[in-house]
Design a protein around this motif. Structure first.
Motif, short mmCIF file in Angstrom:
data_model
loop_
_atom_site.label_atom_id
_atom_site.label_comp_id
_atom_site.label_asym_id
_atom_site.label_seq_id
_atom_site.Cartn_x
_atom_site.Cartn_y
_atom_site.Cartn_z
N THR A 147 -9.25 -11.64 22.88
CA THR A 147 -9.29 -10.38 22.34
C THR A 147 -9.46 -10.36 20.92
O THR A 147 -9.97 -9.22 20.29
N GLY A 148 -9.38 -11.37 20.23
CA GLY A 148 -9.79 -11.35 18.82
C GLY A 148 -8.65 -10.78 18.04
O GLY A 148 -7.69 -10.32 18.48
N THR A 149 -9.09 -10.84 16.73
CA THR A 149 -8.12 -10.28 15.81
C THR A 149 -8.07 -8.75 15.79
O THR A 149 -9.09 -8.20 15.72
N PRO A 150 -6.79 -8.09 15.77
CA PRO A 150 -6.88 -6.45 15.78
C PRO A 150 -7.36 -5.92 14.60
O PRO A 150 -7.48 -6.42 13.64
N ALA A 151 -8.17 -5.11 14.92
CA ALA A 151 -8.86 -4.41 14.01
C ALA A 151 -8.00 -3.64 13.01
O ALA A 151 -6.75 -3.31 13.07
N ARG A 152 -8.38 -3.75 11.50
CA ARG A 152 -7.62 -3.40 10.38
C ARG A 152 -7.78 -1.73 10.29
O ARG A 152 -8.75 -1.36 10.32
N GLN A 153 -6.66 -1.06 9.73
CA GLN A 153 -7.07 0.35 9.18
C GLN A 153 -7.74 0.14 7.79
O GLN A 153 -7.70 -0.91 7.36
N SER A 154 -7.95 1.05 7.48
CA SER A 154 -8.62 1.32 5.92
C SER A 154 -7.15 1.26 5.04
O SER A 154 -5.94 1.33 5.56
N ASP B 244 3.11 16.77 -13.55
CA ASP B 244 2.25 15.83 -14.36
C ASP B 244 2.11 14.43 -13.99
O ASP B 244 1.18 13.82 -14.44
N ALA B 245 3.14 14.01 -13.07
CA ALA B 245 3.04 12.55 -12.57
C ALA B 245 2.16 12.50 -11.34
O ALA B 245 1.79 13.35 -10.72
N LEU B 246 1.51 11.31 -11.26
CA LEU B 246 0.89 10.99 -9.87
C LEU B 246 1.41 9.67 -9.53
O LEU B 246 1.65 8.81 -9.82
N VAL B 247 2.00 9.91 -8.12
CA VAL B 247 2.62 8.87 -7.21
C VAL B 247 1.61 8.38 -6.30
O VAL B 247 1.32 9.37 -5.49
N THR B 248 1.55 7.31 -6.25
CA THR B 248 0.70 6.50 -5.28
C THR B 248 1.52 5.60 -4.34
O THR B 248 2.04 4.60 -4.84
N VAL B 249 1.45 5.86 -3.02
CA VAL B 249 2.01 5.11 -1.99
C VAL B 249 1.25 3.71 -1.54
O VAL B 249 0.02 4.24 -1.55
N ILE B 250 1.78 2.84 -1.80
CA ILE B 250 1.02 1.45 -1.58
C ILE B 250 1.58 0.71 -0.37
O ILE B 250 2.60 0.07 -0.48
N ASN B 251 0.93 0.66 0.92
CA ASN B 251 1.73 0.09 1.72
C ASN B 251 1.52 -1.32 1.55
O ASN B 251 0.43 -2.02 1.37
N GLU C 128 -3.73 -6.43 -2.21
CA GLU C 128 -5.26 -5.63 -1.86
C GLU C 128 -4.99 -4.38 -1.92
O GLU C 128 -6.14 -3.60 -2.22
N ASN C 129 -4.11 -3.64 -1.53
CA ASN C 129 -3.77 -2.37 -1.53
C ASN C 129 -3.83 -1.72 -2.88
O ASN C 129 -4.20 -0.47 -3.11
N LEU C 130 -3.11 -2.54 -3.83
CA LEU C 130 -3.22 -1.91 -5.30
C LEU C 130 -4.50 -2.07 -5.90
O LEU C 130 -4.98 -0.98 -6.54
N ALA C 131 -5.23 -3.02 -5.30
CA ALA C 131 -6.78 -2.89 -6.00
C ALA C 131 -7.55 -1.96 -5.32
O ALA C 131 -8.35 -1.41 -5.98
N ALA C 132 -7.34 -1.67 -3.96
CA ALA C 132 -7.94 -0.63 -3.39
C ALA C 132 -7.81 0.74 -4.02
O ALA C 132 -8.64 1.63 -4.13
N ALA C 133 -6.58 0.88 -4.71
CA ALA C 133 -5.95 2.13 -5.14
C ALA C 133 -6.52 1.91 -6.66
O ALA C 133 -6.27 3.08 -7.48
N GLY C 134 -7.16 1.01 -7.16
CA GLY C 134 -7.66 0.64 -8.67
C GLY C 134 -6.70 0.44 -9.58
O GLY C 134 -6.96 0.64 -10.54
#
Length: 290
Positions: A1-8, A18-25, A92-98
């Motif tokens: 079946t291979g490796t399961p597909a990853r979400q975005s 005035d604050a910006l909160v970013t959830v990082i999974n 990787e998700n921190l990087a994806a969030a910039g």
């Protein structure tokens, strides 16, 4: 079946004033129902089924970046890549969030458990965040610094002693021990002991809006929101954990405050309302705009 597909990438942003909160999974954890207390297996299985959940709890693991006028703050850090295979997505998700690790100038820990603090280290065990001090409640720092825990006096602490030692050593000299109150402009530490002695949440207040980040007040939303008396054998004090949970539930329900936590399912924001003898979590829908 291979490796399961990853979400975005597991990234979601929301403004609090005035604050910006970013959830990082950072991934997820499978929690055996056998470690849970305060309800029968049949009752818990029924609650999971009612929520269309899996037969055993699968809990989300999140960290958060809070951007204010003064700071770029990381709240918790997930489990990293050296704990359980299903965590470790923070970099990787921190990087994806910039975000870059050097962007973080302050770290707030809810407590020193590996799924919240081991992500502070990279794969080599070095500090991932080069310029941030680490805020933690003084009771948690004192508890996990006690070499006497090795004698088994706290069964709930035993599985986590090595990971606690690692983060304490890696960030030695960079801990800021606190006892509630303001830890950064607009950010207040809320002592919610029980899960660990210094377990804490954080309240963000900005431009008339509020967010309560309740840490491990809830591990399994499907179980512990409707049944606040459900605990884990890894709560250092199960009665105190229940007391703190009921206290914060009552507060956020009465004040109709927005909440989030390390184990609140994505996108990660919700309100709490009273329902019978327990409560109900009302997840906030995904917003297209920030």
């Amino acid at each position: 079946t291979g490796t399961p597909a990853r979400q975005s990438p597991g990234v979601y942003r929301r403004r609090i004033g005035d604050a910006l909160v970013t959830v990082i999974n950072d991934g997820f954890l499978d929690m055996p129902m056998a470690i849970l207390r305060g309800a029968t297996k049949e009752e818990m299985a029924g609650l999971l089924a009612d929520a269309f959940g899996p037969p055993e709890p699968r809990i989300t693991v999140n960290a958060f970046v809070v951007e204010t006028e003064r700071n770029t703050i990381l709240v918790d850090a997930g489990g990293g890549s050296t704990t359980v295979y299903s965590m470790g997505l923070l970099p990787e998700n921190l990087a994806a969030a910039g975000f870059r690790p050097k962007d973080i100038d302050l770290i707030l820990l809810t407590h020193i458990h590996p799924d919240h603090s081991s992500g502070l280290m990279d794969k080599d065990g070095s500090a991932m965040f080069p310029r941030a001090d680490v805020v933690v409640h003084e009771d948690d720092f004192t508890f996990w610094s006690d070499a006497g825990l090795r004698d088994g006096r706290s069964a709930a602490a035993m599985p986590y002693l090595d990971s606690a030692d690692m983060v304490l050593k890696t960030y030695e000299g960079r801990f800021r021990r606190t006892n509630g109150g303001e830890v950064a402009p607009g950010v207040t530490q809320l002592h919610l002991p029980g899960h660990t002695p210094g377990h804490s949440g954080y309240r963000i207040d900005s431009a008339g809006q509020t967010l309560v980040m309740w840490g491990d007040t809830v591990h399994v939303p499907e179980l512990q929101v409707p049944r606040p008396g459900v605990t884990s054998e890894y709560d250092v004090s199960q009665p105190l954990a229940v007391e703190s949970r009921r206290k914060i539930f009552d507060h956020v329900a009465s004040e109709r405050l927005l909440v989030t936590g390390g184990h609140v399912h994505l996108p990660g924001f919700a309100h709490v309302v009273r329902a019978g003898e327990g409560y109900r979590l009302v997840p906030e829908p995904w917003a297209v705009t920030i």
